[in-house]
Motif scaffolding. Structure first.
Motif, PDB file in Angstrom:
ATOM      1  N   LYS A  10      27.610  28.377  41.019  1.00  0.00           N
ATOM      2  CA  LYS A  10      28.021  27.511  42.125  1.00  0.00           C
ATOM      3  C   LYS A  10      27.091  27.801  43.295  1.00  0.00           C
ATOM      4  O   LYS A  10      26.928  28.952  43.699  1.00  0.00           O
ATOM      5  CB  LYS A  10      29.469  27.778  42.524  1.00  0.00           C
ATOM      6  N   VAL A  11      26.470  26.740  43.829  1.00  0.00           N
ATOM      7  CA  VAL A  11      25.480  26.897  44.882  1.00  0.00           C
ATOM      8  C   VAL A  11      25.768  25.959  46.049  1.00  0.00           C
ATOM      9  O   VAL A  11      26.511  24.990  45.923  1.00  0.00           O
ATOM     10  CB  VAL A  11      24.046  26.640  44.360  1.00  0.00           C
ATOM     11  N   VAL A  12      25.144  26.266  47.195  1.00  0.00           N
ATOM     12  CA  VAL A  12      25.198  25.425  48.379  1.00  0.00           C
ATOM     13  C   VAL A  12      23.764  25.048  48.736  1.00  0.00           C
ATOM     14  O   VAL A  12      22.842  25.851  48.556  1.00  0.00           O
ATOM     15  CB  VAL A  12      25.917  26.135  49.554  1.00  0.00           C
ATOM     16  N   VAL A  13      23.575  23.816  49.221  1.00  0.00           N
ATOM     17  CA  VAL A  13      22.249  23.344  49.608  1.00  0.00           C
ATOM     18  C   VAL A  13      21.971  23.782  51.043  1.00  0.00           C
ATOM     19  O   VAL A  13      22.785  23.559  51.940  1.00  0.00           O
ATOM     20  CB  VAL A  13      22.149  21.807  49.476  1.00  0.00           C
ATOM     21  N   LEU A  14      20.817  24.414  51.269  1.00  0.00           N
ATOM     22  CA  LEU A  14      20.459  24.950  52.576  1.00  0.00           C
ATOM     23  C   LEU A  14      19.620  23.987  53.410  1.00  0.00           C
ATOM     24  O   LEU A  14      19.627  24.068  54.635  1.00  0.00           O
ATOM     25  CB  LEU A  14      19.682  26.262  52.411  1.00  0.00           C
ATOM     26  N   ALA A  15      18.884  23.089  52.765  1.00  0.00           N
ATOM     27  CA  ALA A  15      17.987  22.201  53.499  1.00  0.00           C
ATOM     28  C   ALA A  15      17.876  20.866  52.791  1.00  0.00           C
ATOM     29  O   ALA A  15      18.131  20.755  51.599  1.00  0.00           O
ATOM     30  CB  ALA A  15      16.609  22.841  53.613  1.00  0.00           C
ATOM     31  N   GLY A  16      17.531  19.846  53.556  1.00  0.00           N
ATOM     32  CA  GLY A  16      17.331  18.513  52.998  1.00  0.00           C
ATOM     33  C   GLY A  16      18.456  17.565  53.361  1.00  0.00           C
ATOM     34  O   GLY A  16      19.332  17.887  54.163  1.00  0.00           O
ATOM     35  N   LYS A  17      18.436  16.390  52.754  1.00  0.00           N
ATOM     36  CA  LYS A  17      19.419  15.358  53.102  1.00  0.00           C
ATOM     37  C   LYS A  17      20.837  15.720  52.681  1.00  0.00           C
ATOM     38  O   LYS A  17      21.789  15.199  53.241  1.00  0.00           O
ATOM     39  CB  LYS A  17      19.022  14.017  52.480  1.00  0.00           C
ATOM     40  N   ASP A  18      20.987  16.609  51.721  1.00  0.00           N
ATOM     41  CA  ASP A  18      22.310  17.022  51.237  1.00  0.00           C
ATOM     42  C   ASP A  18      22.706  18.399  51.753  1.00  0.00           C
ATOM     43  O   ASP A  18      23.517  19.097  51.129  1.00  0.00           O
ATOM     44  CB  ASP A  18      22.334  17.015  49.701  1.00  0.00           C
ATOM     45  N   ALA A  70      21.380  28.321  47.702  1.00  0.00           N
ATOM     46  CA  ALA A  70      21.891  29.688  47.821  1.00  0.00           C
ATOM     47  C   ALA A  70      23.187  29.770  47.030  1.00  0.00           C
ATOM     48  O   ALA A  70      24.000  28.838  47.043  1.00  0.00           O
ATOM     49  CB  ALA A  70      22.139  30.065  49.276  1.00  0.00           C
ATOM     50  N   ILE A  71      23.380  30.873  46.346  1.00  0.00           N
ATOM     51  CA  ILE A  71      24.571  31.045  45.519  1.00  0.00           C
ATOM     52  C   ILE A  71      25.786  31.301  46.412  1.00  0.00           C
ATOM     53  O   ILE A  71      25.656  31.859  47.502  1.00  0.00           O
ATOM     54  CB  ILE A  71      24.352  32.192  44.504  1.00  0.00           C
ATOM     55  N   LEU A  72      26.950  30.860  45.967  1.00  0.00           N
ATOM     56  CA  LEU A  72      28.190  31.089  46.694  1.00  0.00           C
ATOM     57  C   LEU A  72      28.870  32.339  46.147  1.00  0.00           C
ATOM     58  O   LEU A  72      29.010  32.491  44.934  1.00  0.00           O
ATOM     59  CB  LEU A  72      29.135  29.892  46.540  1.00  0.00           C
ATOM     60  N   ASP A  73      29.311  33.225  47.056  1.00  0.00           N
ATOM     61  CA  ASP A  73      30.052  34.395  46.608  1.00  0.00           C
ATOM     62  C   ASP A  73      31.533  34.039  46.472  1.00  0.00           C
ATOM     63  O   ASP A  73      31.924  32.893  46.636  1.00  0.00           O
ATOM     64  CB  ASP A  73      29.830  35.594  47.542  1.00  0.00           C
ATOM     65  N   ARG A  74      32.359  35.018  46.185  1.00  0.00           N
ATOM     66  CA  ARG A  74      33.796  34.751  45.947  1.00  0.00           C
ATOM     67  C   ARG A  74      34.507  34.233  47.186  1.00  0.00           C
ATOM     68  O   ARG A  74      35.536  33.598  47.108  1.00  0.00           O
ATOM     69  CB  ARG A  74      34.471  36.017  45.436  1.00  0.00           C
ATOM     70  N   ASN A  75      33.955  34.523  48.371  1.00  0.00           N
ATOM     71  CA  ASN A  75      34.561  34.065  49.624  1.00  0.00           C
ATOM     72  C   ASN A  75      34.149  32.641  49.980  1.00  0.00           C
ATOM     73  O   ASN A  75      34.621  32.093  50.963  1.00  0.00           O
ATOM     74  CB  ASN A  75      34.171  35.007  50.774  1.00  0.00           C
TER      75      ASN A  75
END
Length: 101
Positions: A10-18, A70-75
């Motif tokens: 599970k990841v979060v987008v750090l830059a760009g349109k999303d 970037a990967i998402l941690d448990r929090n």
């Protein structure tokens, strides 16, 4: 070098349109340094109807650079990934919490 992000993470987008969107990695291309994340960086493909398939405008997830993820941690927070040895195994761990991924 070992892959820091893998299929199913599970990841979060750090830059760009999303920027800020989250999703799960469906495939990784380490040679190109890119990954495909479900629901992120979508492009509309216009396809012609053929026998057995419906035509029209189909949304398709396109590859995004690994440096923008970037990967998402448990929090549920973005974290960097590190490597360490636990016994005779090399494991990935979250830099923020120190937990094994």
């Amino acid at each position: 070098m070992a892959a820091k992000l893998k299929k199913g993470d599970k990841v979060v987008v750090l830059a760009g349109k999303d920027k800020g969107k989250t999703g799960q990695i469906s495939s990784v291309a380490p040679k190109d340094n890119k990954a495909v994340v479900e629901g992120v960086n979508t492009a509309v493909r216009h396809t012609k109807q053929s026998q057995g398939t419906q035509g029209g405008r189909i949304a398709k997830a396109m590859p995004i650079d690994l440096s923008n993820l970037a990967i998402l941690d448990r929090n549920g927070k973005a974290t960097r990934v590190g490597f360490r040895m636990e016994g005779d195994r090399k494991v990935r761990f979250a830099k923020t919490t120190g937990e094994v991924i």
